[in-house]
Design a protein around this motif. Structure first.
Motif, PDB file in Angstrom:
ATOM      1  N   PRO A 109      56.215 -51.076 -55.877  1.00 16.69           N
ATOM      2  CA  PRO A 109      54.806 -51.465 -55.900  1.00 16.69           C
ATOM      3  C   PRO A 109      54.290 -51.972 -54.553  1.00 16.69           C
ATOM      4  O   PRO A 109      54.850 -52.898 -53.965  1.00 16.69           O
ATOM      5  N   GLY A 110      53.218 -51.269 -54.082  1.00 14.33           N
ATOM      6  CA  GLY A 110      52.562 -51.670 -52.853  1.00 14.33           C
ATOM      7  C   GLY A 110      53.342 -51.423 -51.587  1.00 14.33           C
ATOM      8  O   GLY A 110      52.901 -51.816 -50.501  1.00 14.33           O
ATOM      9  N   LYS A 111      54.504 -50.755 -51.697  1.00 12.93           N
ATOM     10  CA  LYS A 111      55.346 -50.576 -50.508  1.00 12.93           C
ATOM     11  C   LYS A 111      55.764 -49.124 -50.273  1.00 12.93           C
ATOM     12  O   LYS A 111      55.605 -48.604 -49.170  1.00 12.93           O
ATOM     13  N   SER A 133      45.485 -34.940 -48.630  1.00  8.42           N
ATOM     14  CA  SER A 133      44.256 -35.585 -49.094  1.00  8.42           C
ATOM     15  C   SER A 133      44.030 -36.906 -48.379  1.00  8.42           C
ATOM     16  O   SER A 133      44.656 -37.923 -48.688  1.00  8.42           O
ATOM     17  N   LEU A 134      43.136 -36.898 -47.416  1.00 10.98           N
ATOM     18  CA  LEU A 134      42.797 -38.120 -46.687  1.00 10.98           C
ATOM     19  C   LEU A 134      42.213 -39.161 -47.642  1.00 10.98           C
ATOM     20  O   LEU A 134      42.485 -40.358 -47.516  1.00 10.98           O
ATOM     21  N   TYR A 135      41.433 -38.701 -48.595  1.00  9.42           N
ATOM     22  CA  TYR A 135      40.830 -39.605 -49.573  1.00  9.42           C
ATOM     23  C   TYR A 135      41.900 -40.342 -50.376  1.00  9.42           C
ATOM     24  O   TYR A 135      41.849 -41.566 -50.541  1.00  9.42           O
ATOM     25  N   VAL A 136      42.906 -39.606 -50.867  1.00 11.87           N
ATOM     26  CA  VAL A 136      43.979 -40.217 -51.652  1.00 11.87           C
ATOM     27  C   VAL A 136      44.787 -41.187 -50.805  1.00 11.87           C
ATOM     28  O   VAL A 136      45.117 -42.304 -51.231  1.00 11.87           O
ATOM     29  N   LEU A 137      45.107 -40.788 -49.584  1.00 15.15           N
ATOM     30  CA  LEU A 137      45.904 -41.643 -48.706  1.00 15.15           C
ATOM     31  C   LEU A 137      45.185 -42.950 -48.401  1.00 15.15           C
ATOM     32  O   LEU A 137      45.805 -44.023 -48.366  1.00 15.15           O
ATOM     33  N   LYS A 138      43.873 -42.856 -48.185  1.00 20.66           N
ATOM     34  CA  LYS A 138      43.100 -44.071 -47.923  1.00 20.66           C
ATOM     35  C   LYS A 138      43.016 -44.947 -49.172  1.00 20.66           C
ATOM     36  O   LYS A 138      43.094 -46.183 -49.093  1.00 20.66           O
ATOM     37  N   GLU A 139      42.841 -44.304 -50.330  1.00 22.01           N
ATOM     38  CA  GLU A 139      42.744 -45.055 -51.576  1.00 22.01           C
ATOM     39  C   GLU A 139      44.036 -45.814 -51.872  1.00 22.01           C
ATOM     40  O   GLU A 139      44.024 -46.930 -52.393  1.00 22.01           O
ATOM     41  N   MET A 140      45.181 -45.168 -51.547  1.00 22.13           N
ATOM     42  CA  MET A 140      46.477 -45.793 -51.790  1.00 22.13           C
ATOM     43  C   MET A 140      46.873 -46.773 -50.685  1.00 22.13           C
ATOM     44  O   MET A 140      47.939 -47.384 -50.747  1.00 22.13           O
ATOM     45  N   LYS A 141      46.039 -46.879 -49.656  1.00 21.98           N
ATOM     46  CA  LYS A 141      46.275 -47.777 -48.522  1.00 21.98           C
ATOM     47  C   LYS A 141      47.594 -47.457 -47.808  1.00 21.98           C
ATOM     48  O   LYS A 141      48.337 -48.346 -47.388  1.00 21.98           O
ATOM     49  N   ILE A 142      47.870 -46.152 -47.678  1.00 19.41           N
ATOM     50  CA  ILE A 142      49.065 -45.697 -46.956  1.00 19.41           C
ATOM     51  C   ILE A 142      48.863 -45.931 -45.459  1.00 19.41           C
ATOM     52  O   ILE A 142      47.776 -45.699 -44.922  1.00 19.41           O
ATOM     53  N   THR A 143      49.889 -46.380 -44.779  1.00 15.17           N
ATOM     54  CA  THR A 143      49.825 -46.562 -43.319  1.00 15.17           C
ATOM     55  C   THR A 143      50.845 -45.715 -42.575  1.00 15.17           C
ATOM     56  O   THR A 143      50.639 -45.354 -41.417  1.00 15.17           O
ATOM     57  N   HIS A 144      51.978 -45.397 -43.237  1.00 15.06           N
ATOM     58  CA  HIS A 144      53.048 -44.620 -42.607  1.00 15.06           C
ATOM     59  C   HIS A 144      53.432 -43.452 -43.521  1.00 15.06           C
ATOM     60  O   HIS A 144      53.493 -43.617 -44.743  1.00 15.06           O
ATOM     61  N   ALA A 163      57.988 -50.162 -40.861  1.00 17.69           N
ATOM     62  CA  ALA A 163      56.689 -50.079 -41.538  1.00 17.69           C
ATOM     63  C   ALA A 163      56.489 -51.236 -42.503  1.00 17.69           C
ATOM     64  O   ALA A 163      55.431 -51.892 -42.510  1.00 17.69           O
ATOM     65  N   LEU A 164      57.493 -51.507 -43.307  1.00 18.90           N
ATOM     66  CA  LEU A 164      57.363 -52.551 -44.320  1.00 18.90           C
ATOM     67  C   LEU A 164      57.334 -53.948 -43.691  1.00 18.90           C
ATOM     68  O   LEU A 164      56.621 -54.841 -44.160  1.00 18.90           O
ATOM     69  N   GLU A 165      58.118 -54.122 -42.618  1.00 13.26           N
ATOM     70  CA  GLU A 165      58.124 -55.423 -41.949  1.00 13.26           C
ATOM     71  C   GLU A 165      56.784 -55.737 -41.294  1.00 13.26           C
ATOM     72  O   GLU A 165      56.416 -56.909 -41.131  1.00 13.26           O
ATOM     73  N   SER A 166      56.050 -54.693 -40.918  1.00 20.13           N
ATOM     74  CA  SER A 166      54.732 -54.901 -40.307  1.00 20.13           C
ATOM     75  C   SER A 166      53.625 -55.009 -41.341  1.00 20.13           C
ATOM     76  O   SER A 166      52.443 -55.070 -40.988  1.00 20.13           O
ATOM     77  N   GLY A 167      53.998 -54.995 -42.621  1.00 21.01           N
ATOM     78  CA  GLY A 167      53.007 -55.101 -43.687  1.00 21.01           C
ATOM     79  C   GLY A 167      52.408 -53.784 -44.104  1.00 21.01           C
ATOM     80  O   GLY A 167      51.388 -53.755 -44.812  1.00 21.01           O
TER      81      GLY A 167
END
Length: 625
Positions: A481-483, A494-505, A550-554
């Motif tokens: 969850p969330g990670k 899907s840029l929309y899906v990636l943004k919605e899921m708050k993906i960074t990496h 990635a996870l250590e940087s939040g």
């Protein structure tokens, strides 16, 4: 009638025809082969025969009859010394295939001895960058520049478009995919009258624009297919509004110019209006008729289709080396262009005065694939859709945010397939009457944009194949969850899906895949096959370090392959095993409980079992978030 019932003479001819084509598959023993005793051989294939140098015997045994020489997947780095002989020639050779060898340069010395050579395949060779600077050998016997029609130089580590192609006067098809070419000039297209197909996919192009004024003045080209997919193109243009007068002159002064104009003077009012409209472009009756017709272009194209109907069947190879499952149920085909019934450029321009005129070299374009780029607007394609013969337009995975008002008009009568999936469209940016008057539109893709429910106007469209929203399988599965998320190629598009899921990496695990949105996310690309023999475990340290950082940087990580079943799942399972110090079977059960389709192949499962022993797991356990 069976073969045995034919006359002895017929059987003899048939056996001679079969014997004229020899395919030696993975056979390194060339010296003792019986093929050297055959006469009048027309085609021979040496596939994966460990050949390093082409034997002289291969070039001298059938010099006058051999039409096809296929030498793929060997280790060939040079041609034999026999080609330096002044008497050596292969007058019948039409096709030379050197796919996947060790050639460092184009074999100019050999192909200049082949006066009928039409197709050269030298893809997947480590061509040196020196090929741009070399001086071409003096061609005293045969000029191959006047015969070569097809050339494939894909995946050859090229950084520039080869200059020697400027001299290929009758070239029809060019494949340059999978290189690092950063610039390409319109001038090349304008100068090649026979050029129909250009593939520049998977390169590093940042724009597709005219290089200079000179390139706009030349108009010999009649390009039909253009593939610019998987580049970094942000600026693109096909118009020639600034030099319409010069382009028109190139039509009037060219071959068949009398057929390219409609001199219908019966409607003097319309003619006067047209002349007035184009007065700003110095177009008047003293230079060229304002009723410039494109019927001749459609007629010429129809004749080509009738002559070679099989050439106009278009099958789209899915992105990332066929790993993406196509969502299109019906195979798109290029059909005959729509004749405009004496509708001229001037008449169309009266109805769309703000739309610039395209360059004449692009008017015959019927297929454009510019998916996976940085294109933000549909405006550059409107002139081709209104004035030209464009039938298939693929612009998926771009940054398009709005549908222009011209897409509601009936002037885009040729368009049969439009793919705008995975862009940045919202329902507010799509006018309600969009696509309603496109009579031939058979396939419309709008899935993967910034809406989850289509509007009533989109639902009411009478289009045979329409894909308006993604199904539920596209969003990635939340594993931790969330990670950590696990998804498919569609999830990554899907840029929309990636943004919605708050993906960074994002970790991409594919055989060939470039980052779709490098400005928005941090990527790690792992080139891997979904094969039991592939060593995926060697990438575990790199993947684990990337995920840790990635996870250590939040941040939040999404791992994907083609379907999110085997390769990407293996990496996620390995990370959970290491991070939580649990056995393979426990980690596997946990991930599969989150995403039921997860199923690493047998080879990957064995590697995970080896990895379990390597990290010295001594306990079972549960996942601690």
């Amino acid at each position: 009638m069976s073969f045995s019932e034919h006359s002895p003479r017929s059987r003899k001819k048939a056996s001679e025809w079969v014997a004229s084509f020899v395919d030696l598959w993975q056979n390194p023993d060339l010296s003792g082969s019986k093929i050297w005793k055959q006469k009048s051989l027309k085609s021979i294939t040496f596939f994966a025969c460990r050949m390093q140098v082409i034997p002289n015997q291969l070039l001298t045994t059938w010099p006058s009859t051999l039409e096809g020489l296929f030498l793929p997947s060997n280790y060939i780095c040079q041609f034999p010394s026999i080609i330096d002989s002044p008497d050596f020639t292969m007058p019948a050779l039409k096709t030379l295939n050197l796919l996947n060898n060790e050639m460092k340069s184009v074999p100019f010395k050999f192909i200049q001895r082949c006066p009928c050579l039409k197709e050269l395949v030298i893809a997947q060779n480590p061509l040196s960058t020196e090929i741009y600077d070399i001086e071409l050998p003096s061609i005293t016997r045969h000029d191959f520049f006047d015969t070569l029609q097809i050339i494939d130089m894909s995946s050859c580590r090229l950084h520039h478009f080869p200059s020697f192609l400027d001299k290929c006067n009758v070239i029809e098809k060019i494949i340059m995919s999978g290189n690092s070419i950063s610039t390409f000039s319109h001038a090349f297209v304008h100068s090649k009258m026979n050029l129909k197909d250009v593939n520049l996919s998977n390169n590093k192009l940042t724009s597709f624009l005219p290089a200079d004024t000179k390139s706009r003045k030349r108009g010999k080209g009649r390009l039909i297919r253009l593939d610019l997919s998987h580049n970094m193109i942000g600026e693109i243009s096909f118009d020639d509004a600034e030099n319409f007068t010069e382009s028109s002159h190139s039509l009037t002064e060219g071959e068949g110019s009398q057929d390219r104009f409609s001199h219908d003077r019966s409607d003097s009012t319309a003619s006067d209006k047209s002349a007035a409209l184009f007065s700003g472009n110095e177009l008047n009756s003293s230079t060229v008729s304002p009723r410039l017709s494109i019927e001749d272009l459609a007629a010429e194209a129809n004749e080509e289709i009738k002559a070679n109907p099989a050439d106009w069947k278009v099958t789209f190879v899915p992105e990332s080396e066929k790993e993406q499952v196509s969502t299109i149920a019906k195979e798109p085909k290029i059909s005959k262009p729509l004749l405009r019934d004496r509708t001229s450029f001037a008449d169309i321009h009266l109805r769309c005065p703000t739309v610039p005129l395209p360059h004449v070299s692009f008017l015959s374009l019927r297929l454009i694939n510019a998916s996976a780029n940085r294109i933000t607007s549909l405006e550059p394609f409107v002139p081709l859709l209104i004035y030209g013969d464009l039938q298939i337009l693929i612009l998926s995975i771009n940054r398009i945010r709005e549908i222009p008002k011209e897409f509601s008009g009936e002037l885009m009568g040729n368009l049969t397939r439009l793919d705008l999936s995975y862009n940045c469209l919202s329902l507010d940016s799509i006018p309600p009457d969009s696509f309603t008057k496109m009579a031939k539109l058979e396939c419309l893709c709008l899935n993967g944009n910034n809406f989850t429910r289509p509007s009533p106007s989109l639902l009411s469209l009478r289009i045979e194949n329409k894909y308006l929203v993604d199904d539920e399988s596209v969003p990635p599965t939340e594993i931790v969850p969330g990670k950590i998320f696990l998804g498919s190629l569609q999830s990554a598009q899907s840029l929309y899906v990636l943004k919605e899921m708050k993906i960074t990496h994002i970790i991409s695990v594919l055989r060939l895949c470039r980052p779709y949105y490098p400005e928005d996310f941090k990527y790690l690309n792992i080139e891997a096959d979904d094969s039991a023999d592939f060593d995926l475990m060697r990438h575990f340290p790199e993947v684990h370090q990337f995920m840790d950082e990635a996870l250590e940087s939040g941040g939040t990580v999404m791992v994907h392959c083609a379907a999110g079943i085997s390769r990407s799942a293996t990496l996620v399972i390995s990370y959970i095993m290491k991070n939580q110090q649990i056995r393979f079977r426990d980690a596997y059960s946990y991930v599969r409980g989150k995403r039921s389709i997860v199923s690493p192949n047998s080879g990957f499962q064995k590697q995970l079992e080896i990895f379990e022993r390597k990290i010295n797991v001594k306990k079972g356990g549960c996942i601690v978030s």
